[in-house]
Design a protein around this motif. Sequence first.
Motif, PDB file in Angstrom:
ATOM      1  N   ALA A 178       0.848  -1.190   0.000  1.00 33.72           N
ATOM      2  CA  ALA A 178       0.000   0.000   0.000  1.00 33.72           C
ATOM      3  C   ALA A 178       0.886   1.242   0.000  1.00 33.72           C
ATOM      4  O   ALA A 178       2.088   1.158   0.164  1.00 33.72           O
ATOM      5  N   SER A 179       0.260   2.398  -0.180  1.00 34.33           N
ATOM      6  CA  SER A 179       1.043   3.620  -0.210  1.00 34.33           C
ATOM      7  C   SER A 179       0.496   4.632   0.780  1.00 34.33           C
ATOM      8  O   SER A 179      -0.622   4.493   1.265  1.00 34.33           O
ATOM      9  N   ALA A 180       1.315   5.638   1.051  1.00 38.58           N
ATOM     10  CA  ALA A 180       0.909   6.702   1.954  1.00 38.58           C
ATOM     11  C   ALA A 180       1.743   7.939   1.659  1.00 38.58           C
ATOM     12  O   ALA A 180       2.881   7.842   1.214  1.00 38.58           O
TER      13      ALA A 180
ATOM     14  N   PRO B  33      10.334   4.263   4.318  1.00 39.58           N
ATOM     15  CA  PRO B  33       9.720   2.937   4.225  1.00 39.58           C
ATOM     16  C   PRO B  33       9.089   2.738   2.853  1.00 39.58           C
ATOM     17  O   PRO B  33       8.685   3.700   2.190  1.00 39.58           O
ATOM     18  N   GLU B  34       8.968   1.498   2.454  1.00 41.37           N
ATOM     19  CA  GLU B  34       8.337   1.168   1.176  1.00 41.37           C
ATOM     20  C   GLU B  34       6.921   1.734   1.135  1.00 41.37           C
ATOM     21  O   GLU B  34       6.155   1.606   2.087  1.00 41.37           O
ATOM     22  N   GLY B  35       6.603   2.390   0.023  1.00 38.91           N
ATOM     23  CA  GLY B  35       5.256   2.914  -0.166  1.00 38.91           C
ATOM     24  C   GLY B  35       5.006   4.275   0.451  1.00 38.91           C
ATOM     25  O   GLY B  35       3.900   4.789   0.365  1.00 38.91           O
ATOM     26  N   VAL B  36       6.005   4.887   1.074  1.00 38.39           N
ATOM     27  CA  VAL B  36       5.819   6.183   1.726  1.00 38.39           C
ATOM     28  C   VAL B  36       6.556   7.266   0.942  1.00 38.39           C
ATOM     29  O   VAL B  36       7.719   7.104   0.596  1.00 38.39           O
TER      30      VAL B  36
ATOM     31  N   SER C 267      -1.669  10.319   5.078  1.00 36.35           N
ATOM     32  CA  SER C 267      -2.887  10.185   4.296  1.00 36.35           C
ATOM     33  C   SER C 267      -2.662   9.246   3.123  1.00 36.35           C
ATOM     34  O   SER C 267      -1.536   9.114   2.639  1.00 36.35           O
ATOM     35  N   ALA C 268      -3.732   8.615   2.690  1.00 32.37           N
ATOM     36  CA  ALA C 268      -3.712   7.761   1.502  1.00 32.37           C
ATOM     37  C   ALA C 268      -5.151   7.587   1.030  1.00 32.37           C
ATOM     38  O   ALA C 268      -6.090   7.645   1.832  1.00 32.37           O
ATOM     39  N   PRO C 269      -5.343   7.380  -0.267  1.00 27.26           N
ATOM     40  CA  PRO C 269      -6.702   7.184  -0.775  1.00 27.26           C
ATOM     41  C   PRO C 269      -7.397   6.010  -0.084  1.00 27.26           C
ATOM     42  O   PRO C 269      -6.816   4.939   0.078  1.00 27.26           O
TER      43      PRO C 269
ATOM     44  N   ALA D 188       4.897   5.642   9.930  1.00 26.36           N
ATOM     45  CA  ALA D 188       4.516   5.796   8.526  1.00 26.36           C
ATOM     46  C   ALA D 188       4.525   4.448   7.815  1.00 26.36           C
ATOM     47  O   ALA D 188       3.647   4.167   6.998  1.00 26.36           O
ATOM     48  N   ALA D 189       5.500   3.604   8.122  1.00 26.65           N
ATOM     49  CA  ALA D 189       5.561   2.264   7.513  1.00 26.65           C
ATOM     50  C   ALA D 189       4.347   1.436   7.917  1.00 26.65           C
ATOM     51  O   ALA D 189       3.742   0.757   7.069  1.00 26.65           O
ATOM     52  N   ARG D 190       3.981   1.486   9.175  1.00 25.01           N
ATOM     53  CA  ARG D 190       2.820   0.724   9.651  1.00 25.01           C
ATOM     54  C   ARG D 190       1.530   1.249   9.020  1.00 25.01           C
ATOM     55  O   ARG D 190       0.651   0.483   8.656  1.00 25.01           O
ATOM     56  N   TYR D 191       1.428   2.570   8.905  1.00 25.68           N
ATOM     57  CA  TYR D 191       0.262   3.173   8.270  1.00 25.68           C
ATOM     58  C   TYR D 191       0.180   2.742   6.809  1.00 25.68           C
ATOM     59  O   TYR D 191      -0.878   2.314   6.340  1.00 25.68           O
ATOM     60  N   ALA D 192       1.280   2.833   6.075  1.00 29.56           N
ATOM     61  CA  ALA D 192       1.282   2.474   4.659  1.00 29.56           C
ATOM     62  C   ALA D 192       0.900   1.018   4.456  1.00 29.56           C
ATOM     63  O   ALA D 192       0.210   0.681   3.491  1.00 29.56           O
ATOM     64  N   ALA D 193       1.320   0.151   5.358  1.00 34.41           N
ATOM     65  CA  ALA D 193       1.044  -1.284   5.229  1.00 34.41           C
ATOM     66  C   ALA D 193      -0.391  -1.642   5.610  1.00 34.41           C
ATOM     67  O   ALA D 193      -0.863  -2.733   5.282  1.00 34.41           O
ATOM     68  N   SER D 194      -1.090  -0.744   6.276  1.00 32.11           N
ATOM     69  CA  SER D 194      -2.459  -1.030   6.708  1.00 32.11           C
ATOM     70  C   SER D 194      -3.434  -0.901   5.545  1.00 32.11           C
ATOM     71  O   SER D 194      -3.205  -0.142   4.609  1.00 32.11           O
TER      72      SER D 194
END
Length: 127
Positions: A2-4, A39-42, A62-64, A87-93
């Motif tokens: 996922a991304s963020a 982190p990946e996706g951030v 934030s992310a869509p 941020a990594a945990r958020y992006a992975a959620s």
Amino acid sequence: MASATLYVCTTCRSGLPADPEAPRPGAVLHAALAGADLPEGVTVKGVECLSACNTGCAIALSAPGKWTYVYGHLDPAAHLAPILDGAARYAASADGLVPWRERPEIFRKQSLARVPPFEIPVETTDV
């Protein structure tokens, strides 16, 4: 993955008096995050104001389709690693809701706002 987007208020002064010669703490935080191994996706983006002026350095994640979080009272020197971890945990959620106990302490204690995901209206046309 996922991304963020990690938005960093570059105008935050952390309650310091305006000194035109001194770098703003928010800009220092942005530079540190932009130069970090993200982190990946951030992705990191500087913004001019998050309207959290009384709370020192502020960021938003934030992310869509995900909840958006705004955090404040951040220290550019001390909080870099926890911000990147959060941020990594958020992006992975899937939805932006990281379980409370899995969040870095600064994300548990220094949250200023949680905003629900925005729904984009679908336009239809009659043919």
